[in-house]
Write a protein that holds these residues in place. Structure first.
Motif, PDB file in Angstrom:
ATOM      1  N   TYR A  98      -5.540   7.027  -8.293  1.00  0.00           N
ATOM      2  CA  TYR A  98      -6.616   7.512  -7.426  1.00  0.00           C
ATOM      3  C   TYR A  98      -6.065   8.399  -6.309  1.00  0.00           C
ATOM      4  N   ILE A  99      -4.882   8.052  -5.819  1.00  0.00           N
ATOM      5  CA  ILE A  99      -4.273   8.841  -4.747  1.00  0.00           C
ATOM      6  C   ILE A  99      -3.877  10.223  -5.262  1.00  0.00           C
ATOM      7  N   ILE A 100      -3.401  10.296  -6.488  1.00  0.00           N
ATOM      8  CA  ILE A 100      -3.044  11.592  -7.072  1.00  0.00           C
ATOM      9  C   ILE A 100      -4.281  12.483  -7.196  1.00  0.00           C
ATOM     10  N   THR A 114      -2.749  -1.982   4.882  1.00  0.00           N
ATOM     11  CA  THR A 114      -2.488  -2.055   3.449  1.00  0.00           C
ATOM     12  C   THR A 114      -1.035  -2.469   3.254  1.00  0.00           C
ATOM     13  N   ASP A 115      -0.569  -2.456   2.035  1.00  0.00           N
ATOM     14  CA  ASP A 115       0.823  -2.802   1.743  1.00  0.00           C
ATOM     15  C   ASP A 115       1.309  -1.945   0.585  1.00  0.00           C
ATOM     16  N   PRO A 116       2.633  -1.805   0.424  1.00  0.00           N
ATOM     17  CA  PRO A 116       3.171  -0.932  -0.634  1.00  0.00           C
ATOM     18  C   PRO A 116       2.691  -1.291  -2.032  1.00  0.00           C
ATOM     19  N   LYS A 117       2.566  -2.590  -2.323  1.00  0.00           N
ATOM     20  CA  LYS A 117       2.120  -2.995  -3.656  1.00  0.00           C
ATOM     21  C   LYS A 117       0.707  -2.506  -3.939  1.00  0.00           C
ATOM     22  N   SER A 118      -0.180  -2.661  -2.948  1.00  0.00           N
ATOM     23  CA  SER A 118      -1.559  -2.210  -3.122  1.00  0.00           C
ATOM     24  C   SER A 118      -1.627  -0.698  -3.285  1.00  0.00           C
ATOM     25  N   LEU A 119      -0.812   0.027  -2.526  1.00  0.00           N
ATOM     26  CA  LEU A 119      -0.811   1.482  -2.639  1.00  0.00           C
ATOM     27  C   LEU A 119      -0.277   1.937  -3.990  1.00  0.00           C
ATOM     28  N   SER A 120       0.758   1.269  -4.472  1.00  0.00           N
ATOM     29  CA  SER A 120       1.319   1.651  -5.785  1.00  0.00           C
ATOM     30  C   SER A 120       0.309   1.415  -6.899  1.00  0.00           C
TER      31      SER A 120
END
Length: 245
Positions: A196-198, A185-191
């Motif tokens: 959903y991550i929260i 993955t990459d930081p942009k996709s994770l941000s």
């Protein structure tokens, strides 16, 4: 059939693996020998967050004849493994390092050190922050007419599960950096997936902690904050990799 030249590297790798495993086991054994004299003191230290909050006149109990002897020894062995974690991770590093590129070795060693530190921070957070709040909550809502008495073995299993849950949860920054490093993955996709991550952090908190909102929140909130930390450092690393390529 594999040739002799193909078999020899495999045997040498297996011998090296055995050597690293033996060194890790010896390190745990040495730490255990150093701590075994203080086994009862270690258990008293770990049980203090509950004992200090028991109702007046209540005590912890042992429902098994051998529990007062084996329970502190079990805790001491687990503590020995926790203390030896940096040396164990170093053995892992020494085993895989010869097969890594130079830029990979520069990343892996700091990650091993930071993962050890984060694990200890998670255990300390559970002991000093979570345990006092959770045990205060549990002892305050005990049923009337029911004597609050916790078995020492059950208590140990409970706190070890929480130690492990918080120790692993605090590894979130390392996991994020590794995911970005491997290209998963990459930081942009994770941000972009932050909402959903929260939600996922609170679901994980619900699954790994006792069924109360306090411990669930105390696990989920640090995971969300550590996610942001990991995202921050992952951006720097991805930029560095891009420049090198």
């Amino acid at each position: 059939m594999p040739s002799v030249e193909q078999t020899q590297p495999l045997i040498s790798h297996l011998l090296e693996l055995r050597s690293r495993l033996l060194r890790a086991l010896i390190a745990v054994f040495v730490v255990f020998l150093g701590l075994i004299y203080f086994a009862n003191d270690i258990y008293e230290f770990v049980s203090a967050p509950l004992v200090d909050r028991l109702p007046e006149g209540a005590t912890m109990i042992a429902t098994d004849v051998a529990s007062p002897f084996f329970t502190p020894l079990k805790l001491t062995l687990i503590a020995s493994i926790f203390i030896a974690v940096p040396f164990i991770l170093y053995q892992v590093w020494a085993f895989v390092a010869p097969g890594l590129y130079k830029h990979e070795r520069r990343l892996i060693m700091p990650l091993l050190l930071s993962s050890s530190l984060l694990f200890y921070c998670g255990v300390a957070f559970a002991y000093f922050v979570v345990f006092p709040l959770v045990f205060s909550f549990f002892t305050a809502i005990s049923l009337g007419g029911v004597e609050f008495a916790t078995d020492i073995s059950s208590y140990l299993d409970f706190v070890l599960a929480l130690f492990l849950a918080f120790g692993i949860a605090f590894e979130v920054p390392v996991a994020i950096i590794l995911l970005c490093w491997t290209g998963a993955t990459d930081p942009k996709s994770l941000s972009e997936k932050r909402p959903y991550i929260i939600v996922g952090a609170f679901v994980v908190g619900m699954m790994l902690t006792p069924p109360d909102i306090i411990s669930q929140t105390l696990l989920a909130v640090p995971m969300c904050l550590l996610f942001e930390v990991g995202l921050f450092f992952a951006r720097f690393y991805v930029a560095k990799q891009t420049n090198e390529s």
